[in-house]
Design an enzyme around this catalytic site. Structure first.
Site, PDB file in Angstrom:
ATOM      1  N   SER A 109     101.096 -29.407 -47.936  1.00  0.00           N
ATOM      2  CA  SER A 109     101.544 -30.222 -48.998  1.00  0.00           C
ATOM      3  C   SER A 109     101.263 -30.097 -50.180  1.00  0.00           C
ATOM      4  O   SER A 109     100.304 -29.137 -50.743  1.00  0.00           O
ATOM      5  CB  SER A 109     100.555 -31.628 -48.703  1.00  0.00           C
ATOM      6  OG  SER A 109     100.532 -32.555 -49.759  1.00  0.00           O
ATOM      7  N   TYR A 131     106.422 -32.596 -54.036  1.00  0.00           N
ATOM      8  CA  TYR A 131     106.451 -33.693 -54.880  1.00  0.00           C
ATOM      9  C   TYR A 131     106.835 -33.304 -56.232  1.00  0.00           C
ATOM     10  O   TYR A 131     106.511 -32.255 -56.777  1.00  0.00           O
ATOM     11  CB  TYR A 131     104.975 -34.572 -55.211  1.00  0.00           C
ATOM     12  CG  TYR A 131     104.643 -35.203 -53.961  1.00  0.00           C
ATOM     13  CD1 TYR A 131     105.311 -36.257 -53.562  1.00  0.00           C
ATOM     14  CD2 TYR A 131     103.277 -35.082 -53.287  1.00  0.00           C
ATOM     15  CE1 TYR A 131     104.864 -37.016 -52.329  1.00  0.00           C
ATOM     16  CE2 TYR A 131     102.939 -35.840 -52.169  1.00  0.00           C
ATOM     17  CZ  TYR A 131     103.884 -36.956 -51.955  1.00  0.00           C
ATOM     18  OH  TYR A 131     103.089 -37.544 -50.728  1.00  0.00           O
ATOM     19  N   THR A 157     109.763 -34.739 -50.903  1.00  0.00           N
ATOM     20  CA  THR A 157     109.576 -35.858 -50.660  1.00  0.00           C
ATOM     21  C   THR A 157     110.255 -36.942 -51.470  1.00  0.00           C
ATOM     22  O   THR A 157     110.140 -36.852 -52.786  1.00  0.00           O
ATOM     23  CB  THR A 157     107.999 -36.194 -50.587  1.00  0.00           C
ATOM     24  OG1 THR A 157     107.660 -35.122 -49.589  1.00  0.00           O
ATOM     25  CG2 THR A 157     107.839 -37.533 -49.959  1.00  0.00           C
ATOM     26  N   ARG A 166      98.332 -49.403 -50.757  1.00  0.00           N
ATOM     27  CA  ARG A 166      97.644 -49.252 -49.256  1.00  0.00           C
ATOM     28  C   ARG A 166      96.296 -50.215 -49.630  1.00  0.00           C
ATOM     29  O   ARG A 166      95.413 -49.628 -50.303  1.00  0.00           O
ATOM     30  CB  ARG A 166      97.208 -47.912 -49.020  1.00  0.00           C
ATOM     31  CG  ARG A 166      98.777 -47.203 -49.072  1.00  0.00           C
ATOM     32  CD  ARG A 166      98.583 -45.620 -48.762  1.00  0.00           C
ATOM     33  NE  ARG A 166      99.897 -44.927 -49.172  1.00  0.00           N
ATOM     34  CZ  ARG A 166     100.253 -43.773 -49.658  1.00  0.00           C
ATOM     35  NH1 ARG A 166      99.191 -42.864 -49.437  1.00  0.00           N
ATOM     36  NH2 ARG A 166     101.469 -43.248 -49.792  1.00  0.00           N
ATOM     37  N   LYS A 231     112.686 -35.281 -47.438  1.00  0.00           N
ATOM     38  CA  LYS A 231     112.007 -36.056 -46.398  1.00  0.00           C
ATOM     39  C   LYS A 231     111.559 -37.452 -46.823  1.00  0.00           C
ATOM     40  O   LYS A 231     111.329 -37.738 -47.954  1.00  0.00           O
ATOM     41  CB  LYS A 231     110.444 -35.238 -46.295  1.00  0.00           C
ATOM     42  CG  LYS A 231     109.509 -35.951 -45.690  1.00  0.00           C
ATOM     43  CD  LYS A 231     108.142 -35.221 -45.536  1.00  0.00           C
ATOM     44  CE  LYS A 231     107.075 -35.741 -44.812  1.00  0.00           C
ATOM     45  NZ  LYS A 231     106.315 -37.109 -45.506  1.00  0.00           N
ATOM     46  N   SER A 253     111.988 -40.238 -41.773  1.00  0.00           N
ATOM     47  CA  SER A 253     110.762 -40.798 -42.205  1.00  0.00           C
ATOM     48  C   SER A 253     110.596 -41.848 -43.018  1.00  0.00           C
ATOM     49  O   SER A 253     111.424 -42.024 -43.971  1.00  0.00           O
ATOM     50  CB  SER A 253     109.703 -39.689 -42.555  1.00  0.00           C
ATOM     51  OG  SER A 253     108.478 -39.788 -43.167  1.00  0.00           O
ATOM     52  N   HIS A 255     107.219 -42.183 -44.172  1.00  0.00           N
ATOM     53  CA  HIS A 255     105.981 -41.805 -44.807  1.00  0.00           C
ATOM     54  C   HIS A 255     104.808 -42.297 -44.115  1.00  0.00           C
ATOM     55  O   HIS A 255     103.843 -42.536 -44.558  1.00  0.00           O
ATOM     56  CB  HIS A 255     105.914 -42.207 -46.322  1.00  0.00           C
ATOM     57  CG  HIS A 255     105.133 -41.243 -47.193  1.00  0.00           C
ATOM     58  ND1 HIS A 255     105.561 -40.420 -48.040  1.00  0.00           N
ATOM     59  CD2 HIS A 255     103.781 -40.683 -47.095  1.00  0.00           C
ATOM     60  CE1 HIS A 255     104.716 -39.569 -48.469  1.00  0.00           C
ATOM     61  NE2 HIS A 255     103.690 -39.953 -48.049  1.00  0.00           N
ATOM     62  N   ASP A 286     109.412 -38.088 -37.828  1.00  0.00           N
ATOM     63  CA  ASP A 286     108.007 -38.348 -37.774  1.00  0.00           C
ATOM     64  C   ASP A 286     107.725 -39.758 -38.081  1.00  0.00           C
ATOM     65  O   ASP A 286     108.567 -40.681 -38.581  1.00  0.00           O
ATOM     66  CB  ASP A 286     107.151 -37.584 -38.957  1.00  0.00           C
ATOM     67  CG  ASP A 286     107.287 -38.171 -40.561  1.00  0.00           C
ATOM     68  OD1 ASP A 286     107.689 -39.215 -40.716  1.00  0.00           O
ATOM     69  OD2 ASP A 286     107.173 -36.900 -41.257  1.00  0.00           O
ATOM     70  N   ARG A 310      98.896 -38.056 -38.967  1.00  0.00           N
ATOM     71  CA  ARG A 310      97.662 -38.440 -38.778  1.00  0.00           C
ATOM     72  C   ARG A 310      96.800 -37.591 -37.750  1.00  0.00           C
ATOM     73  O   ARG A 310      95.651 -37.213 -38.004  1.00  0.00           O
ATOM     74  CB  ARG A 310      97.589 -40.006 -38.693  1.00  0.00           C
ATOM     75  CG  ARG A 310      98.020 -40.660 -39.802  1.00  0.00           C
ATOM     76  CD  ARG A 310      97.758 -42.288 -39.364  1.00  0.00           C
ATOM     77  NE  ARG A 310      98.295 -42.988 -40.492  1.00  0.00           N
ATOM     78  CZ  ARG A 310      99.562 -43.359 -40.908  1.00  0.00           C
ATOM     79  NH1 ARG A 310     100.807 -42.849 -40.163  1.00  0.00           N
ATOM     80  NH2 ARG A 310      99.858 -44.007 -41.828  1.00  0.00           N
TER      81      ARG A 310
HETATM   82  C1  LIG Z   1      96.633 -38.987 -44.916  1.00  0.00           C
HETATM   83  C2  LIG Z   1      97.919 -38.607 -45.112  1.00  0.00           C
HETATM   84  C3  LIG Z   1      98.396 -38.047 -46.171  1.00  0.00           C
HETATM   85  C4  LIG Z   1      99.921 -37.687 -46.472  1.00  0.00           C
HETATM   86  N1  LIG Z   1     100.140 -36.887 -47.503  1.00  0.00           N
HETATM   87  C5  LIG Z   1     101.471 -36.646 -47.568  1.00  0.00           C
HETATM   88  C6  LIG Z   1     101.914 -35.629 -48.538  1.00  0.00           C
HETATM   89  O1  LIG Z   1     101.177 -35.218 -49.476  1.00  0.00           O
HETATM   90  N2  LIG Z   1     103.371 -35.364 -48.591  1.00  0.00           N
HETATM   91  C7  LIG Z   1     104.225 -35.997 -48.183  1.00  0.00           C
HETATM   92  O2  LIG Z   1     105.536 -35.729 -47.872  1.00  0.00           O
HETATM   93  N3  LIG Z   1     103.949 -36.751 -46.984  1.00  0.00           N
HETATM   94  C8  LIG Z   1     102.427 -37.217 -46.770  1.00  0.00           C
HETATM   95  N4  LIG Z   1     102.135 -37.968 -45.759  1.00  0.00           N
HETATM   96  C9  LIG Z   1     102.997 -38.398 -44.732  1.00  0.00           C
HETATM   97  C10 LIG Z   1     103.233 -37.451 -43.375  1.00  0.00           C
HETATM   98  O3  LIG Z   1     104.008 -36.471 -43.853  1.00  0.00           O
HETATM   99  C11 LIG Z   1     104.312 -37.953 -42.341  1.00  0.00           C
HETATM  100  O4  LIG Z   1     105.400 -38.577 -42.853  1.00  0.00           O
HETATM  101  C12 LIG Z   1     103.544 -39.185 -41.727  1.00  0.00           C
HETATM  102  O5  LIG Z   1     102.066 -39.160 -41.514  1.00  0.00           O
HETATM  103  C13 LIG Z   1     104.128 -39.352 -40.138  1.00  0.00           C
HETATM  104  O6  LIG Z   1     103.294 -40.432 -39.551  1.00  0.00           O
HETATM  105  P1  LIG Z   1     102.330 -40.208 -38.390  1.00  0.00           P
HETATM  106  O7  LIG Z   1     101.034 -40.086 -39.167  1.00  0.00           O
HETATM  107  O8  LIG Z   1     102.058 -41.397 -37.688  1.00  0.00           O
HETATM  108  O9  LIG Z   1     102.754 -38.763 -37.539  1.00  0.00           O
HETATM  109  C14 LIG Z   1     100.704 -38.166 -45.492  1.00  0.00           C
HETATM  110  C15 LIG Z   1     100.372 -39.151 -44.352  1.00  0.00           C
HETATM  111  C16 LIG Z   1      98.996 -39.099 -44.181  1.00  0.00           C
HETATM  112  C17 LIG Z   1      98.502 -40.002 -42.856  1.00  0.00           C
END
Ligand SMILES: Cc1cc2nc3c(=O)[nH]c(=O)nc-3n(C[C@H](O)[C@H](O)[C@H](O)COP(=O)(O)O)c2cc1C
Length: 363
Positions: A109, A131, A157, A166, A231, A253, A255, A286, A310
């Site tokens: 990330s 980002y 992203t 949130r 993404k 996705s 997110h 995802d 997660r």
């Molecule tokens: C704690 C956390 C931080 C995240 N940070 C980013 C990030 O920095 N960049 C990004 O593109 N997605 C981020 N995401 C989204 C994840 O890449 C992903 O799309 C998402 O967690 C997938 O769902 P899942 O947690 O049910 O597997 C984050 C998700 C979580 C839970």
């Protein structure tokens, strides 16, 4: 739950909940708004059933595949997620090491809590998640550093022009503990996430470009030799546009339900996107992948591979790098079991006919 030996990803989550400070756990677990999309990501998997075949002669399961040309030991990647130090002091050093040991692609990330140059040597094959920053010089610099450090794709992203609301973070006045930063940056404006007495500290971090256009994707494709992978796409028309604007892969996705609440479940968007793309690029999915059989459902509906978000934090929280390796091996064993019990012995054999919507078979 025995934190030493969780039997599945849900038990890792429970073990992590007992180990991680509440505000950090809530930051990882939470979604936007009423968390409709967060729940729906999971529920979407449960609306599909598998139609196993028998007496097929299937033997030892083979899970190895490739994603955008990169070899992977199974069709699972580490999703990009911020601040792994929130759950374990080794942070991204540990998650990258675990991905390497499991033979899977690691996505780093932009908001990592160790810098690119420290994490890259721990990873095997890895991709960089970008980002887009308001300051385009900063954006270019990140891309150049990722290339120099050996990234093999650029995941951009596109669902986060502003950060979703949130409410758990707001209630907790979420902020980064001492020692956790946006470690890729030197200047305080980009490096720090100031505490916010009014709510979530994330809301005070206003560095991301809030007005993104398709021309920005063209621009990114023009400044990098890496394949660009947007993404956060859910609409089939956006998938078509992404191809026109240089996308070499797409991450379907929402997110993890953290951006627009009530956005369609990622798995529900997948079949229509697969039809729109029609094999012109690989699709990743995802959101809510928690069991090996979920991976097979995603492959059947058009994904080349899935990414998990997660659960990465849960594995790290429970046991650092070793904990995450154990979690990934659990998932691998589940995929192998589901594949073999479906009458298949290679992930490449998974096709649309493996799954059907819940309910009686048509005669
Ligand atoms: C704690 C956390 C931080 C995240 N940070 C980013 C990030 O920095 N960049 C990004 O593109 N997605 C981020 N995401 C989204 C994840 O890449 C992903 O799309 C998402 O967690 C997938 O769902 P899942 O947690 O049910 O597997 C984050 C998700 C979580 C839970």
């Amino acid at each position: 739950v025995n934190a030493e030996a969780p039997l599945n990803l849900a038990e890792y989550e429970a073990a992590a909940a007992a180990l991680v400070p509440k505000a950090a756990f809530d930051y990882v677990a939470g979604g936007a708004g009423d968390e409709v999309t967060l729940r729906e990501n999971r529920a979407a998997f449960d609306r599909w059933r598998v139609l196993p075949r028998v007496l097929t002669g299937a033997g030892e399961p083979r899970l190895a595949t490739s994603v955008l040309g990169t070899e992977a030991s199974m069709p699972v990647l580490v999703a990009p997620s911020a601040f792994h130090k929130l759950v374990h002091p080794d942070g991204e050093l540990a998650s990258a090491g675990a991905a390497r040991r499991a033979g899977i692609v690691y996505t780093m990330s932009t908001a990592a809590s160790y810098p690119i140059e420290a994490v890259a040597p721990r990873a095997g094959a890895w991709w960089f998640q970008l980002y887009v920053y308001r300051d385009r010089a900063i954006t270019r610099e990140l891309v150049a550093r990722a290339e120099a450090a050996g990234a093999s794709a650029l995941v951009v992203t596109v669902d986060t022009p502003i950060v979703g609301r949130r409410e758990a973070d707001e209630r907790n006045r979420f902020s980064l503990p001492f020692g956790v930063t946006f470690a890729n940056f030197d200047r305080p404006e980009q490096r720090e996430m100031p505490a916010n007495a009014e709510g979530s500290g994330l809301a005070t971090y206003v560095q991301f470009e809030s007005v993104l256009r398709w021309s920005d994707l063209d621009w990114l494709a023009s400044i990098t030799r890496l394949p660009v992978v947007p993404k956060g796409i859910l609409a089939p028309d956006d998938a078509r546009l992404a191809l026109e604007h240089g996308a070499r892969g797409i991450v379907v996705s929402n997110h993890g339900g953290r951006q627009l609440d009530s956005a369609v479940a990622a798995l529900d968007a997948l079949p229509a996107i697969a039809a729109a793309v029609d094999g012109r690029c690989e699709l990743l999915l995802d959101g809510g992948v928690r069991r090996g059989v979920d991976v097979l459902k995603a492959l059947a509906l058009g994904a080349r591979a899935v990414t998990i978000g997660r659960p990465i934090h849960w594995g790290l929280a429970v046991g650092g790098e070793d904990g995450l390796v154990r979690l990934l091996e659990l998932l691998r064993a589940e995929i192998a079991l589901a594949l073999q019990l479906s009458g298949l012995d290679d992930v490449a054999q998974v096709t649309r006919s493996l799954v059907l919507p819940t309910g009686p078979l048509s005669a």
